[in-house]
Motif scaffolding. Structure first.
Motif, mmCIF file in Angstrom:
data_model
loop_
_atom_site.group_PDB
_atom_site.id
_atom_site.type_symbol
_atom_site.label_atom_id
_atom_site.label_comp_id
_atom_site.label_asym_id
_atom_site.label_seq_id
_atom_site.Cartn_x
_atom_site.Cartn_y
_atom_site.Cartn_z
ATOM 1 N N ILE A 1 0.118 3.178 -3.417
ATOM 2 C CA ILE A 1 1.382 3.074 -2.687
ATOM 3 C C ILE A 1 1.144 2.221 -1.449
ATOM 4 C CG2 ILE A 1 3.159 4.366 -1.449
ATOM 5 C CD1 ILE A 1 2.637 6.701 -3.347
ATOM 6 N N GLY A 2 1.706 1.018 -1.473
ATOM 7 C CA GLY A 2 1.490 0.052 -0.401
ATOM 8 C C GLY A 2 0.493 -0.997 -0.862
ATOM 9 N N ALA A 3 0.983 -2.219 -1.093
ATOM 10 C CA ALA A 3 0.102 -3.272 -1.614
ATOM 11 C C ALA A 3 0.115 -4.481 -0.687
ATOM 12 C CB ALA A 3 0.526 -3.679 -3.028
ATOM 13 N N GLY A 4 -0.068 -4.189 0.621
ATOM 14 C CA GLY A 4 -0.234 -5.268 1.594
ATOM 15 C C GLY A 4 -1.646 -5.814 1.504
ATOM 16 N N ALA A 5 -2.206 -6.224 2.644
ATOM 17 C CA ALA A 5 -3.540 -6.837 2.624
ATOM 18 C C ALA A 5 -4.591 -5.904 2.043
ATOM 19 C CB ALA A 5 -3.934 -7.275 4.040
ATOM 20 N N MET A 6 -4.675 -4.669 2.558
ATOM 21 C CA MET A 6 -5.707 -3.747 2.087
ATOM 22 C C MET A 6 -5.329 -3.139 0.745
ATOM 23 S SD MET A 6 -8.690 -2.638 3.046
ATOM 24 C CE MET A 6 -9.186 -2.794 1.354
ATOM 25 N N GLY A 7 -4.094 -2.706 0.600
ATOM 26 C CA GLY A 7 -3.663 -2.131 -0.662
ATOM 27 C C GLY A 7 -3.707 -3.141 -1.789
ATOM 28 N N GLY A 8 -3.283 -4.368 -1.488
ATOM 29 C CA GLY A 8 -3.316 -5.413 -2.499
ATOM 30 C C GLY A 8 -4.737 -5.742 -2.921
ATOM 31 N N ALA A 9 -5.654 -5.775 -1.943
ATOM 32 C CA ALA A 9 -7.061 -6.032 -2.264
ATOM 33 C C ALA A 9 -7.626 -4.913 -3.137
ATOM 34 C CB ALA A 9 -7.880 -6.171 -0.984
ATOM 35 N N THR A 10 -7.216 -3.677 -2.867
ATOM 36 C CA THR A 10 -7.677 -2.542 -3.665
ATOM 37 C C THR A 10 -7.191 -2.657 -5.109
ATOM 38 O OG1 THR A 10 -7.699 -1.111 -1.702
ATOM 39 C CG2 THR A 10 -7.679 -0.016 -3.858
ATOM 40 N N VAL A 11 -5.940 -3.040 -5.262
ATOM 41 C CA VAL A 11 -5.405 -3.230 -6.615
ATOM 42 C C VAL A 11 -6.142 -4.359 -7.326
ATOM 43 C CG1 VAL A 11 -3.363 -3.764 -7.988
ATOM 44 C CG2 VAL A 11 -3.140 -2.367 -5.939
ATOM 45 N N GLU A 12 -6.427 -5.435 -6.608
ATOM 46 C CA GLU A 12 -7.183 -6.551 -7.199
ATOM 47 C C GLU A 12 -8.557 -6.073 -7.668
ATOM 48 O OE1 GLU A 12 -6.148 -9.437 -7.933
ATOM 49 O OE2 GLU A 12 -4.486 -9.969 -6.617
ATOM 50 N N GLY A 13 -9.176 -5.195 -6.874
ATOM 51 C CA GLY A 13 -10.470 -4.649 -7.265
ATOM 52 C C GLY A 13 -10.370 -3.783 -8.504
ATOM 53 N N LEU A 14 -9.327 -2.960 -8.587
ATOM 54 C CA LEU A 14 -9.132 -2.118 -9.768
ATOM 55 C C LEU A 14 -8.941 -2.981 -11.015
ATOM 56 C CD1 LEU A 14 -6.690 0.536 -8.248
ATOM 57 C CD2 LEU A 14 -9.063 0.949 -8.934
ATOM 58 N N ILE A 15 -8.213 -4.084 -10.849
ATOM 59 C CA ILE A 15 -7.990 -4.995 -11.972
ATOM 60 C C ILE A 15 -9.294 -5.683 -12.377
ATOM 61 C CG2 ILE A 15 -6.844 -7.150 -12.652
ATOM 62 C CD1 ILE A 15 -4.514 -6.320 -10.787
ATOM 63 N N ALA A 16 -10.074 -6.087 -11.380
ATOM 64 C CA ALA A 16 -11.309 -6.831 -11.655
ATOM 65 C C ALA A 16 -12.398 -5.966 -12.271
ATOM 66 C CB ALA A 16 -11.826 -7.467 -10.366
ATOM 67 N N SER A 17 -12.397 -4.678 -11.963
ATOM 68 C CA SER A 17 -13.446 -3.798 -12.472
ATOM 69 C C SER A 17 -13.204 -3.465 -13.942
ATOM 70 C CB SER A 17 -13.494 -2.501 -11.668
ATOM 71 O OG SER A 17 -14.385 -1.583 -12.271
#
Length: 259
Positions: free
Chosen positions: A6-22
């Motif tokens: 919940i919240g995909a700004g700079a930190m949230g978006g980076a976290t989602v990118e990491g989940l996708i990349a893993s």
């Protein structure tokens, strides 16, 4: 395991990118909730479930990550509290928000709660993440959440007292490291290199320094001794930096960030 961010700004978006990349996570198991349609479109194009309804995202997840600005945490938590339960795990990524307040805002006794501070390198699976389990979190919850973030970098389990220090050392610290890259690159331009070449040289040098320390487990000062010959250019450069307060400036910056 279903994960809602919940919240995909700079930190949230980076976290989602990491989940996708893993490779440990399936895109079908990730949901992003954010008010920005542009953000949602970006992640929907990558096969991620998206919504503007925070409560819906939380209701359908096993692990709920709230990654918003500190002043928005109360509003978001109160808005999703009816979708939370002791069967879910709540991870709050927001600097300076105490666990007691989070528990008050959710109003759910026994809710497994983790305070978490990664850094933006999480998108490249290279975060240094600090994780604080609260009293309600059982060992199996801790192992589960730790495994999520270990898939995106390294994790240190710590206590709430040390979270601010961890934030300035690693989360803010990545910006401090980048400021060094910028400064050294500018110095490289003054020495005659093109800007892109200077940046590449500095980045590779930093990477080499890290890999050397990891491989040898040397203290940084012992590693420095390997390249500082008596009367040589390295010691002259180091002493000039120290005359300008290099070490003191770094320590003062870290302490200022932890206040």
């Amino acid at each position: 395991m279903k994960i809602a961010v919940i919240g995909a700004g700079a930190m949230g978006g980076a976290t989602v990118e990491g989940l996708i990349a893993s490779p440990q996570f399936n895109n079908d198991d990730i949901c992003v909730s954010d008010p920005s349609q542009a953000v949602l479109d970006k992640f929907a194009a990558k096969g991620i479930s998206v919504t503007t309804d925070n409560r819906k995202a939380a209701a359908e997840a096993d692990v709920v990550m709230v990654v918003v600005k500190p002043w928005l945490v109360e509003q978001v938590l109160r808005g999703i509290s009816s979708a939370l339960s002791t069967e879910k795990i709540l991870v709050v990524i927001a600097a300076g928000v105490p666990s007691a307040k989070i528990q008050e805002w959710t109003g759910i006794e026994g809710l497994p709660l983790f305070l978490c501070i990664p850094n933006i390198a999480i998108a490249q699976l290279a975060s240094m993440t600090f994780l604080v389990p609260t009293a309600e979190a059982k060992p199996q919850h801790t192992e589960q959440v730790k495994a999520i973030f270990e898939a995106m970098g390294q994790v240190l389990i710590t206590d709430e007292q040390h979270l601010a220090a961890g934030t300035t050392l690693a989360s803010c610290g990545i910006a401090y490291a980048m400021r060094y890259v910028r400064a050294a690159s500018e110095g490289g331009v003054e020495l005659g290199f093109k800007a892109d070449d200077a940046k590449h040289i500095v980045m590779q040098t930093m990477k080499g320094a890290v890999e050397l320390l990891e491989a040898t487990n040397l203290h940084p000062e012992a590693a420095i001794d390997l390249v500082t010959t008596p009367g040589g250019v390295t010691i002259k450069g180091l002493n000039e930096m120290e005359h300008a307060g290099f070490t003191s400036a770094v320590i003062r910056g870290l302490k200022a960030g932890a206040k």
